[in-house]
Design an enzyme around this catalytic site. Structure first.
Site, PDB file in Angstrom:
ATOM      1  N   SER A  38       0.833  -1.204   0.000  1.00 33.37           N
ATOM      2  CA  SER A  38       0.000   0.000   0.000  1.00 33.37           C
ATOM      3  C   SER A  38       0.862   1.246   0.000  1.00 33.37           C
ATOM      4  O   SER A  38       1.757   1.389   0.837  1.00 33.37           O
ATOM      5  CB  SER A  38      -0.879   0.047   1.251  1.00 33.37           C
ATOM      6  N   HIS A  70      -4.532  -1.493  -5.214  1.00 32.77           N
ATOM      7  CA  HIS A  70      -3.671  -2.646  -5.432  1.00 32.77           C
ATOM      8  C   HIS A  70      -3.973  -3.150  -6.839  1.00 32.77           C
ATOM      9  O   HIS A  70      -5.105  -3.486  -7.144  1.00 32.77           O
ATOM     10  CB  HIS A  70      -4.000  -3.778  -4.446  1.00 32.77           C
ATOM     11  N   THR A  91      -1.416 -10.801  -2.409  1.00 29.26           N
ATOM     12  CA  THR A  91      -2.584 -11.433  -1.781  1.00 29.26           C
ATOM     13  C   THR A  91      -2.380 -11.346  -0.286  1.00 29.26           C
ATOM     14  O   THR A  91      -1.316 -11.697   0.226  1.00 29.26           O
ATOM     15  CB  THR A  91      -2.713 -12.902  -2.226  1.00 29.26           C
ATOM     16  N   HIS A  92      -3.376 -10.814   0.411  1.00 22.78           N
ATOM     17  CA  HIS A  92      -3.272 -10.664   1.860  1.00 22.78           C
ATOM     18  C   HIS A  92      -3.877 -11.861   2.597  1.00 22.78           C
ATOM     19  O   HIS A  92      -4.834 -12.481   2.119  1.00 22.78           O
ATOM     20  CB  HIS A  92      -3.986  -9.383   2.323  1.00 22.78           C
ATOM     21  N   GLU A 191      -6.058  -2.477  14.185  1.00 18.61           N
ATOM     22  CA  GLU A 191      -6.038  -2.865  15.588  1.00 18.61           C
ATOM     23  C   GLU A 191      -6.714  -1.774  16.453  1.00 18.61           C
ATOM     24  O   GLU A 191      -6.858  -0.635  16.039  1.00 18.61           O
ATOM     25  CB  GLU A 191      -4.637  -3.172  16.118  1.00 18.61           C
ATOM     26  N   SER A 210       0.668  -7.656   6.502  1.00 16.72           N
ATOM     27  CA  SER A 210       1.336  -8.432   5.448  1.00 16.72           C
ATOM     28  C   SER A 210       2.766  -8.775   5.855  1.00 16.72           C
ATOM     29  O   SER A 210       3.137  -8.679   7.031  1.00 16.72           O
ATOM     30  CB  SER A 210       1.364  -7.618   4.147  1.00 16.72           C
TER      31      SER A 210
HETATM   32  I1  8IG Z   1      -1.462   1.154   5.253  1.00 13.41           I
HETATM   33  O1  8IG Z   1      -2.275   1.111  11.098  1.00 13.41           O
HETATM   34  C1  8IG Z   1      -1.804   0.334   6.992  1.00 13.41           C
HETATM   35  N1  8IG Z   1      -1.943  -0.971   7.105  1.00 13.41           N
HETATM   36  N2  8IG Z   1      -2.699  -3.439  10.953  1.00 13.41           N
HETATM   37  N3  8IG Z   1      -2.485  -1.138  11.030  1.00 13.41           N
HETATM   38  C2  8IG Z   1      -2.511  -2.299  10.321  1.00 13.41           C
HETATM   39  N4  8IG Z   1      -2.349  -2.349   9.013  1.00 13.41           N
HETATM   40  C3  8IG Z   1      -2.147  -1.183   8.395  1.00 13.41           C
HETATM   41  C4  8IG Z   1      -2.114   0.032   9.046  1.00 13.41           C
HETATM   42  C5  8IG Z   1      -2.290   0.067  10.449  1.00 13.41           C
HETATM   43  N5  8IG Z   1      -1.906   0.997   8.135  1.00 13.41           N
END
Ligand code: 8IG
Length: 270
Positions: A38, A70, A91-92, A191, A210
């Site tokens: 990202s 993506h 792929t997540h 989170e 990831s």
């Molecule tokens: I871009 O603050 C991105 N991906 N877990 N936490 C988590 N994934 C993310 C975050 C984040 N920002």
């Protein structure tokens, strides 16, 4: 009675994907793989001239990209005398397609000949003073997915998983680069502020969704690994604002030229 052909192993499937990749790109062997997370997509053009671009779905074992920003594409890029294999998306784990699907690009890159891989991501940052748009080298990780891409009694060592040699090389290119421990949560929800505090207590500095499973698969495959996070947002509870995917994409656009310069200079030195 008919007997269905036995399903290929994940390694065999990656071998087939690498073979098809060579046919479609006209490049027999690739040297270095990059996975763009990202916020990293705007940096891709700095890597060099794309000699081929294919859809991930043209290769065995890949499925379509699922997230805005993506792109489900793979580029073959010529950089000096090296062939880069650039995955414009991943792929997540949270897509629920299984861990083998998450690491299929990694195994494909290894089967295609890559001896080094650059794993990038966008993530939340915990360290005091870090700003959105700032790249951070991953020094180590904490995998909170509760799973592994490796099945069976293969006890892969993860000491120095994120290559000290490649990190030092990055710091030569950009001495202002900080390092941190990346904590992978399963996602797809961000989170809670309490979980962010927990990640900090555990020794984490970066929170994301990831990279750790991919790094494990890359180590299993014998590749040298560089991990770079783009801190796209302060982790939940640290800024007083809710988290927003648009913010992530904006941070990437704003940081694109710095990320592009960093990636291209580092790749030249690997
Ligand atoms: I871009 O603050 C991105 N991906 N877990 N936490 C988590 N994934 C993310 C975050 C984040 N920002």
């Amino acid at each position: 009675m008919t007997h269905a052909a036995e399903a290929p192993t994940p390694y065999e499937l990656a071998g087939s994907a690498a073979q098809r990749l060579a046919e479609l790109t006209g490049v027999e062997r690739h040297d270095i793989a990059l996975v763009l997370g990202s916020g990293w997509l705007p940096a891709v053009d700095a890597l060099g001239e794309a000699t081929a671009e294919i859809d991930t779905t043209d290769l065995p074992g890949f499925s379509a990209a699922a997230v805005a920003g993506h792109s489900g594409k793979i580029r073959s890029v010529k950089s000096g005398d090296r062939h880069l294999l650039v995955f414009l998306s991943r792929t997540h784990f949270y897509e629920g397609k299984g861990v083998a699907a998450v690491v299929h690009p990694i195994r494909t890159a290894a089967a295609a000949g890559c001896s080094a891989i650059v794993l990038t991501n966008g993530c939340g940052g915990l360290k005091e003073g870090w700003q959105p748009g700032q790249p951070v080298l991953i020094s180590d990780h904490i995998n909170l997915t509760g799973t592994s891409p490796i099945v069976g009694a293969n006890f892969v060592d993860l000491t120095d998983l994120y290559s000290p040699r490649l990190r030092a090389m990055c710091q030569e290119v950009d001495p202002s680069l900080d390092e941190g421990v990346y904590v992978q949560f399963p996602g797809p929800h961000y989170e809670t502020p309490a979980e962010v505090r927990m990640a900090g207590i555990l020794g984490g500095h970066l929170v994301g969704m990831s990279t750790t499973l991919e790094a494990i698969a890359a180590r299993e495959a014998g590749m040298e690994i560089l991990g770079i996070s783009l801190v796209t947002n302060l982790a939940a509870g640290l800024s007083g604002e809710p988290l927003d995917h648009e913010e992530v994409l904006e941070a990437g656009k704003a940081a694109a030229s710095r990320m592009g310069g960093l990636l291209s200079q580092v790749v030249e030195r690997i």
